[in-house]
Design an enzyme around this catalytic site. Structure first.
Site, PDB file in Angstrom:
ATOM      1  N   TRP A  14      23.526  -7.850 -15.648  1.00 41.98           N
ATOM      2  CA  TRP A  14      24.695  -8.072 -16.520  1.00 41.98           C
ATOM      3  C   TRP A  14      25.894  -7.213 -16.105  1.00 41.98           C
ATOM      4  CZ3 TRP A  14      22.511  -8.274 -22.255  1.00 41.98           C
ATOM      5  CH2 TRP A  14      21.610  -9.354 -22.351  1.00 41.98           C
ATOM      6  N   LYS A  15      25.681  -6.296 -15.200  1.00 37.59           N
ATOM      7  CA  LYS A  15      26.745  -5.392 -14.738  1.00 37.59           C
ATOM      8  C   LYS A  15      27.400  -4.718 -15.949  1.00 37.59           C
ATOM      9  CE  LYS A  15      27.252  -8.540 -10.883  1.00 37.59           C
ATOM     10  NZ  LYS A  15      27.809  -8.714  -9.572  1.00 37.59           N
ATOM     11  N   HIS A  98      22.092  -1.276  -5.781  1.00 35.82           N
ATOM     12  CA  HIS A  98      22.932  -2.489  -5.821  1.00 35.82           C
ATOM     13  C   HIS A  98      24.163  -2.278  -4.947  1.00 35.82           C
ATOM     14  CE1 HIS A  98      25.543  -5.651  -7.342  1.00 35.82           C
ATOM     15  NE2 HIS A  98      24.428  -6.256  -7.710  1.00 35.82           N
ATOM     16  N   GLY A 237      23.813 -12.355 -11.092  1.00 32.68           N
ATOM     17  CA  GLY A 237      24.901 -11.686 -11.793  1.00 32.68           C
ATOM     18  C   GLY A 237      25.574 -12.637 -12.755  1.00 32.68           C
ATOM     19  N   GLY A 238      26.664 -13.242 -12.306  1.00 34.06           N
ATOM     20  CA  GLY A 238      27.520 -14.072 -13.168  1.00 34.06           C
ATOM     21  C   GLY A 238      26.762 -15.073 -14.031  1.00 34.06           C
TER      22      GLY A 238
HETATM   23  C1  PEP Z   1      24.309  -9.365  -8.483  1.00 38.33           C
HETATM   24  O1  PEP Z   1      25.012  -8.780  -9.271  1.00 38.33           O
HETATM   25  O2  PEP Z   1      23.298  -8.819  -8.027  1.00 38.33           O
HETATM   26  C2  PEP Z   1      24.667 -10.730  -8.087  1.00 38.33           C
HETATM   27  C3  PEP Z   1      23.897 -11.383  -7.254  1.00 38.33           C
HETATM   28  O3  PEP Z   1      25.803 -11.246  -8.644  1.00 38.33           O
HETATM   29  P1  PEP Z   1      26.291 -12.774  -8.574  1.00 38.33           P
HETATM   30  O4  PEP Z   1      25.102 -13.619  -8.960  1.00 38.33           O
HETATM   31  O5  PEP Z   1      27.402 -12.862  -9.564  1.00 38.33           O
HETATM   32  O6  PEP Z   1      26.702 -13.042  -7.174  1.00 38.33           O
END
Ligand code: PEP
Length: 254
Positions: A14-15, A98, A237-238
């Site tokens: 979720w960052k 990360h 992520g997103g």
């Molecule tokens: C992540 O944050 O590890 C990631 C893969 O982000 P996203 O899916 O948004 O590229």
């Protein structure tokens, strides 16, 4: 080993999104959508949202992860959180290394190694992120980069401890960019990492390790990526911020 013998792990990163209230809402939305999942589900939430997320996830198949951990147990490390503190809350997983930590917060292979060691000592399961920059891929050194990152991060980790390590192959050029590795590219590097584990440990350990792909995985491309023989799940992520999209990815894992 048949890939089907590894239980896939779908983890949402979720960052820096979702405070405690929003985290509880998202987990409550996810619960019915993912109740029959055949994979493990993990949500890596901001530190301050951990208690709310754990509370909302109680009795469900959703585990909660932290997004980082410090390498010391306690002491004069302003702003840091130890594995023991996470464990005390009931956290089971932690994301380490990360690319955003490497890129924006000075994380190095050596600090990643220290965090992996601390997390394992503290009883956590590690989601270890490795991946190459775009320039490194263009220079043809992807394999060398991810192997070095992995070897340093796992230095001193025993075969038994490796059972609490998930590796996330995350090409940096695909993270948050909307640009996804092709299924073949993702599988190629996951397979390289598995071969490396066979060298560092043995084939049995390599075959048993969950290796995820991460980098703009979403509800549209997850089926193809997750069908690859060496891709055992995803770090997302997103798309993990939208319950319906994340649930589609969970379903795609089997
Ligand atoms: C992540 O944050 O590890 C990631 C893969 O982000 P996203 O899916 O948004 O590229």
């Amino acid at each position: 080993m048949n890939k089907n013998l590894r239980i896939p792990v779908i983890a949402g990163n979720w960052k820096m999104n979702n405070g405690p209230a929003a985290s509880a809402v998202l987990i409550e939305k996810l619960k019915p959508l993912t109740a029959n999942a055949q994979c493990k589900i993990v949500c890596a939430v901001p530190f301050t949202s951990i208690p709310a997320a754990l509370n909302a996830a109680q009795g469900s198949n959703i585990a909660v992860a932290a997004q980082n951990v410090h390498w010391e147990e306690s002491g004069a490390y302003t702003g840091e959180i130890s594995a023991q503190m996470l464990k005390e809350l009931g956290v089971e997983y932690v994301v380490v290394g990360h690319s955003e930590r490497r890129q924006f917060f000075g994380e190095t292979d050596v600090t990643v190694q220290k965090r992996v060691r601390a997390a394992l000592n503290g009883g956590l399961t590690v989601i270890l992120c490795v991946g190459e920059l775009l320039g490194e891929r263009k220079s043809g050194i992807t394999s060398q980069i991810v192997r070095t990152q992995t070897e340093i991060a796992l230095a001193g980790v025993t075969a038994q401890e490796l059972q609490r390590v998930i590796i996330a192959y995350e090409p940096v050029w695909a993270i948050g960019t909307g640009e996804t590795a092709t299924p073949e590219q993702a599988n190629e590097v996951c397979a390289i990492l598995r071969e490396q584990l066979a060298v560092l440990y043995d084939k049995e350990a390599a075959d048993a390790t969950v290796i995820q792909y991460g980098g703009s995985m979403n509800d549209q491309n997850a089926v193809e990526l997750l069908a690859q023989p060496d891709v055992d799940g995803g770090l997302i992520g997103g798309a993990s911020l939208v319950a319906e999209k994340f649930a589609v990815i969970v379903k795609a894992a089997g």
